[in-house]
Design an enzyme around this catalytic site. Sequence first.
Site, short mmCIF file in Angstrom:
data_model
loop_
_atom_site.label_atom_id
_atom_site.label_comp_id
_atom_site.label_asym_id
_atom_site.label_seq_id
_atom_site.Cartn_x
_atom_site.Cartn_y
_atom_site.Cartn_z
N ASP A 10 0.85 -1.20 0.00
CA ASP A 10 0.00 0.00 0.00
C ASP A 10 0.88 1.24 0.00
OD1 ASP A 10 -2.64 1.34 0.25
OD2 ASP A 10 -1.84 2.01 2.17
N SER A 11 0.29 2.37 -0.31
CA SER A 11 1.02 3.63 -0.30
C SER A 11 1.38 4.06 1.13
CB SER A 11 0.19 4.73 -0.96
OG SER A 11 -1.01 4.94 -0.24
N TYR A 42 -0.17 8.48 -2.99
CA TYR A 42 0.00 8.14 -4.39
C TYR A 42 -1.01 8.87 -5.27
CZ TYR A 42 3.18 4.12 -3.63
OH TYR A 42 4.25 3.31 -3.32
N GLY A 43 -2.15 9.23 -4.70
CA GLY A 43 -3.26 9.78 -5.48
C GLY A 43 -2.93 10.92 -6.42
N CYS A 73 -4.21 -1.15 -2.38
CA CYS A 73 -4.22 0.28 -2.66
C CYS A 73 -4.97 0.48 -3.97
CB CYS A 73 -2.78 0.80 -2.79
SG CYS A 73 -2.62 2.50 -3.36
N ASN A 74 -6.02 1.28 -3.95
CA ASN A 74 -6.82 1.48 -5.14
C ASN A 74 -6.06 2.21 -6.24
OD1 ASN A 74 -10.02 0.87 -4.62
ND2 ASN A 74 -8.94 1.33 -2.73
N THR A 75 -5.27 3.22 -5.87
CA THR A 75 -4.51 3.98 -6.85
C THR A 75 -3.50 3.08 -7.56
OG1 THR A 75 -4.72 5.93 -5.43
CG2 THR A 75 -3.15 6.06 -7.24
N GLU A 152 -2.80 9.11 7.54
CA GLU A 152 -1.35 8.91 7.67
C GLU A 152 -0.76 9.69 8.85
OE1 GLU A 152 0.85 6.96 6.04
OE2 GLU A 152 -0.72 6.01 4.84
N CYS A 184 -10.70 3.70 -1.43
CA CYS A 184 -9.31 3.87 -0.98
C CYS A 184 -9.23 3.11 0.34
CB CYS A 184 -8.97 5.34 -0.76
SG CYS A 184 -7.34 5.60 -0.01
N THR A 185 -8.20 2.29 0.50
CA THR A 185 -8.13 1.46 1.70
C THR A 185 -7.84 2.25 2.97
OG1 THR A 185 -5.84 0.89 1.10
CG2 THR A 185 -7.57 -0.68 0.49
N HIS A 186 -7.48 3.53 2.83
CA HIS A 186 -7.35 4.40 4.00
C HIS A 186 -8.73 4.77 4.57
CE1 HIS A 186 -3.28 5.05 2.42
NE2 HIS A 186 -2.96 5.63 3.56
#
Length: 280
Positions: A10-11, A42-43, A73-75, A152, A184-186
């Site tokens: 993931d980012s 990353y977005g 991570c979707n991005t 984050e 988004c996994t966040h």
Amino acid sequence: MKKQAIGLLDSGVGGLTVMKEAMKQLPNESFYYIGDTARCPYGPRPEEQVKAFTWDLTRFLLDKNIKMLIIACNTATAAALPELKRVLKIPVIGVILPGSRAAIKTTHQGRIGVIGTEGTIRSEEYRKAIKKKQQQTEVFSQACPKFVPLVESNQFNSAIAKKVVTESLRDLKRQKVDTLVMGCTHYPLLKPLIQNVMGEQVTLIDSGAETVNEVSVLLDYYDLAEEKTDQPNERKFYTTGSVNMFKDIASSWLKMNEIEVEHVSVEELKGIELNESDRK
């Protein structure tokens, strides 16, 4: 014989939402997780740069002899999944298709919202995946670039987070969607705030959790699932950023007191080459 682990990338810390569900659904499996916190988010980045970063993390995990890769991570999924699936020998799973399928099954009015990073929304991968399976469904997409920095920086329970979520979702709320994909996994770390803004009548889809359902099926399909043994499972975490910040968030979210987190420099990642044995 040592168990082969499943790798997650993931980012940053967002993929921990996938990790949490994976540990719950797949208790016999070992997991290695790497979060690229130093280069997060990353977005806003160009697609080619996201793809290059994703390859950095992938090579690191392949060097650990993983048996399956989850792009949590979707991005990164939008930018790199097709290439990774084409090149690598091991199964590679992204988070977009499972989230899309779950949204289609859930919606009653055919009005689906998708929130994600700028890169994910710009790619329109969710819209394309949903429309491909159910053309008549209306899809309303909204980039929420301020969400990832909140998570984050470990501020996802703060008053400022509540204000940011309220302001970011104001326009989408007017579309009266009945289903909302947290693309988004966040974002599941902000789920209580998102639910409060959108209303209880809106069903939230956690794309990461839906992905683990598919991982379980694929482990059986490829005959890779581990059986219960006396051998302990490994849970290893790596980050390119602050170990302490990562450990604080991971310990809280995963409800783990003893958590092993190692720092990996970006330079170290770039020094790892892809072995020919990992290619198809």
